[in-house]
Design an enzyme around this catalytic site. Structure first.
Site, PDB file in Angstrom:
ATOM      1  N   ARG A 169      -7.511  -0.472   8.435  1.00  0.00           N
ATOM      2  CA  ARG A 169      -8.026  -1.318   7.484  1.00  0.00           C
ATOM      3  C   ARG A 169      -8.895  -2.341   8.031  1.00  0.00           C
ATOM      4  NH1 ARG A 169      -6.196  -0.037   2.789  1.00  0.00           N
ATOM      5  NH2 ARG A 169      -4.796   1.796   2.796  1.00  0.00           N
ATOM      6  N   ALA A 187      -1.160  -0.252   4.084  1.00  0.00           N
ATOM      7  CA  ALA A 187      -1.120   0.190   2.807  1.00  0.00           C
ATOM      8  C   ALA A 187      -1.164   1.519   2.583  1.00  0.00           C
ATOM      9  CB  ALA A 187      -1.956  -0.970   2.007  1.00  0.00           C
ATOM     10  N   SER A 188      -0.970   2.304   3.465  1.00  0.00           N
ATOM     11  CA  SER A 188      -0.694   3.674   3.361  1.00  0.00           C
ATOM     12  C   SER A 188      -2.326   4.308   2.814  1.00  0.00           C
ATOM     13  CB  SER A 188       0.159   4.143   2.206  1.00  0.00           C
ATOM     14  OG  SER A 188       0.211   5.508   2.255  1.00  0.00           O
ATOM     15  N   HIS A 189      -2.301   4.788   1.784  1.00  0.00           N
ATOM     16  CA  HIS A 189      -3.674   5.583   1.417  1.00  0.00           C
ATOM     17  C   HIS A 189      -4.229   4.608   0.331  1.00  0.00           C
ATOM     18  CE1 HIS A 189      -0.466   6.659  -1.453  1.00  0.00           C
ATOM     19  NE2 HIS A 189      -1.290   6.879  -2.539  1.00  0.00           N
ATOM     20  N   THR A 211      -3.071   7.415   6.317  1.00  0.00           N
ATOM     21  CA  THR A 211      -3.594   6.372   7.021  1.00  0.00           C
ATOM     22  C   THR A 211      -2.881   6.014   8.173  1.00  0.00           C
ATOM     23  OG1 THR A 211      -4.317   5.752   4.741  1.00  0.00           O
ATOM     24  CG2 THR A 211      -4.837   4.155   6.810  1.00  0.00           C
TER      25      THR A 211
END
Length: 501
Positions: free
Chosen positions: A64, A115-117, A261
């Site tokens: 990110r 924040a994952s996907h 992610t």
């Protein structure tokens, strides 16, 4: 306090980290992130009975764009509490847990920034100790402590020690696959492609597959890019699955792998371009696990198919325990069953989240893929077929669909409870319907051949003002037949909106 607790997302913390999306103001400002870091140090000190100035904490991140800013602030909070900090750089969530148990690392705690996907503007934190990932109640305690600290404006200089955690983690995976196959290059002669979606999973190609002998030509989106320019890194996303299917077909690959992610989830594609996700992924993992642990309980979430239940119980001789949505719920239920003396070696959600008993019940997509790669190599070396043939007989529903009725009432949770209570009564008296036994979430209805030939599950969403409705049928038109009756029931509630029904 409410402002802080809004950052909680089950057993994680999530918020908006950068501007760029209209109507989404930044909630993970630097002073707030520092306070969370400081609060984690306090919580960890209390848990371990160890002064904070004796604690060692590692922090890693996915791709990110806000990673470095969030990391600096979290480090500042930790350092202010006296903690010695270590920077794992670009990492996977499972590796961050392993940092607490690897002999040459063994940190007291670790934090994964992810924040994952979710979209590029979001970020968050997952916390670990040597006992595993923190639970929901632990996150509440940390955020409560952070609220008491207030917005932490002190920004000390940080000198974090850089560590090569991912080298140790990938060496660990390679060793497992080699031990499982008895070969240094068990993937020799196999073409395996990976789609990392520009998340943190690109390492799997150069540090796992290639050392094992695989031809990885055609792997794509391996470079870390937090804007996710090609597709959402999410094995459940149709566009993402289409991308890995195309890569398999275009390159004539034997197997395709797709990660989310932070690599705690995975999906796959067989050599024919057929997705191995959701029920099919669980079926494949259950096949592998039950071969090693006959009769084991396989814990899944509540929306798995009738065909999967048949596969686990009738085909493989295991026990299917259909539990609740939420990967922590599924994993914790498997842990509970084991503690009660009932062996459960696999807990897996249809989302791809899942864990194995042999791997600390760690939510680890890469480890699950490693187990599948061992089986692929064994089949290839023995000439006994390919991975798709293992689940060729899995019964697939004729139709399956999900609806998401929205709750317009402000206090939506008790409203949802009332709707579900009344729906259970409605279902019990509907001809051809019966309440499914051993149900642990919402209202699960079995519909006979005269009433849609399938099942329906109406439940409360874990986080949103919604009543998700999943319907599966063994015949064409069955979903519509079941949905029309449920729509008729739900239409009597003014507090509901029924999009798509």
């Amino acid at each position: 306090m409410e402002q802080w607790l809004k950052l909680q997302n089950g057993s994680d913390i999530r918020g908006v980290a950068v501007a760029g999306v209209a109507g989404q103001p930044i909630t993970l400002q630097d002073p707030i992130v520092r306070s969370i870091g400081f609060a984690f140090a306090q919580w960890l000190s209390e848990q371990l009975g160890k002064p904070s100035n004796e604690l060692k904490v590692a922090v890693g991140n996915d791709s990110r764009i806000s990673a470095q800013q969030i990391k600096t602030s979290i480090f500042q909070g930790l350092v202010s509490a006296g903690v010695t900090v270590f920077d794992s750089g670009l990492a996977s969530t499972p590796a961050m847990f392993m940092s607490t148990i690897f002999e040459n690392h063994s940190y007291d705690g670790s934090i994964m920034l992810t924040a994952s996907h979710l979209p590029f503007n979001r970020n968050g934190m997952k916390f670990f100790t040597g006992e595993g990932g923190l639970e929901k109640q632990d996150i509440t305690k940390i955020l409560t402590k952070a609220a008491n600290v207030g917005e932490f404006t002190n920004a000390p200089t940080v000198n974090a020690t850089t560590i090569n955690l991912m080298d140790d983690y990938t060496a660990h995976l390679v060793k497992i696959i080699r031990n499982g196959t008895g070969s240094d290059t068990p993937l020799d002669g196999l073409k395996i492609v990976v789609d990392a979606g520009n998340g943190a999973g690109g390492f799997f190609v150069s540090k796992v597959l290639q050392p094992l002998g695989a031809d990885t030509t055609g792997s794509q989106f391996l470079e870390a890019d937090g804007m996710f320019p090609n597709h959402i890194p999410n094995p459940e996303d149709p566009e993402a699955m289409a991308a890995i299917i195309n890569a398999v077909k275009t390159n004539g690959a034997d197997f395709g792998i797709i990660f989310d992610t932070d690599v705690d989830r995975a999906g796959a594609v067989d050599k024919n371009g057929t997705p191995i996700n959701r029920n099919r992924f669980i079926a494949l993992m259950a096949t592998i696990v039950l071969e090693q642990h006959p009769g084991s309980v396989i814990v899944t979430d509540s929306v798995t198919s009738t065909g999967l239940k048949w596969w686990i119980e009738q085909k493989l001789g295991g026990q299917h325990h259909r539990f609740q949505r939420g990967y922590r719920n599924v994993i914790n239920e498997a842990i509970r069953l084991n503690a009660a003396g009932k062996e459960s070696w696999l807990a897996l959600e249809t989302s791809g989240h899942g864990a194995l008993k042999e791997n600390y019940f760690l939510d680890d997509g890469a480890y699950q893929i490693a187990k599948i790669l061992i089986k692929i190599a064994q089949l290839n070396m023995s000439g006994k077929g390919t991975i798709d043939e293992l689940i060729a007989d899995l019964p697939e529903p004729a139709e399956a669909k999900e609806f998401r009725p929205k709750i317009k009432v402000a206090d939506f949770s008790p409203y949802a409870d009332k709707v579900l209570e009344n729906f259970a009564a409605f279902a019990a008296k509907t001809e051809g319907w019966s309440l499914t036994p051993n149900n642990y979430e919402g209202v699960h209805v079995t519909c006979d051949a005269t009433a849609g030939h399938g099942w329906a599950l109406l439940r409360k969403s874990l986080h949103d003002p919604q009543l998700p409705l999943n319907i599966e049928s063994e015949e064409s038109g069955g979903v519509e037949q079941i949905a029309s009756k449920i729509k008729g029931f739900l239409s009597s509630y003014d507090g509901l909106d029924l999009p798509g029904m």
